[in-house]
Write a protein that holds these residues in place. Sequence first.
Motif: not given
Length: 126
Positions: A42, A64, A67-72, A74-75, A79
Amino acid sequence: LAFCALIHRHRPELIPYDTLKKSDDLYNLNLAFDVADKYLDIPRMLDPEDIHSTIKPDERAIMTYVSSYYHAFSSSQQAELAAKRIGQVLNVNKENQALMEEYELMASKLLEWIRATQPWMVEHEP
């Protein structure tokens, strides 16, 4: 501590959360951003000193970055849990912001009262 808590929740081996000091905001932000950059891919989109020195950081930039943490994190299985955790962090952040604004208002009113009352107290000194 919110960013450190978020990382610790999903990757406890990266952040020694129990050793962090609540009062050392700048250190905590730098630690979270360094760990996120080095281990979670990130990128540092925010400057910890800007967040630390600003009363109300840019909400869009924070969202923003969150949300980068979320994407990192999420699996397929994590999720929903990650979204819930991020929502909780954001709710706590909103509550803290509201409390800070209430405190500032009360402090301003107190200062006004002190300024208005001080001349009267000087006149009525024994």
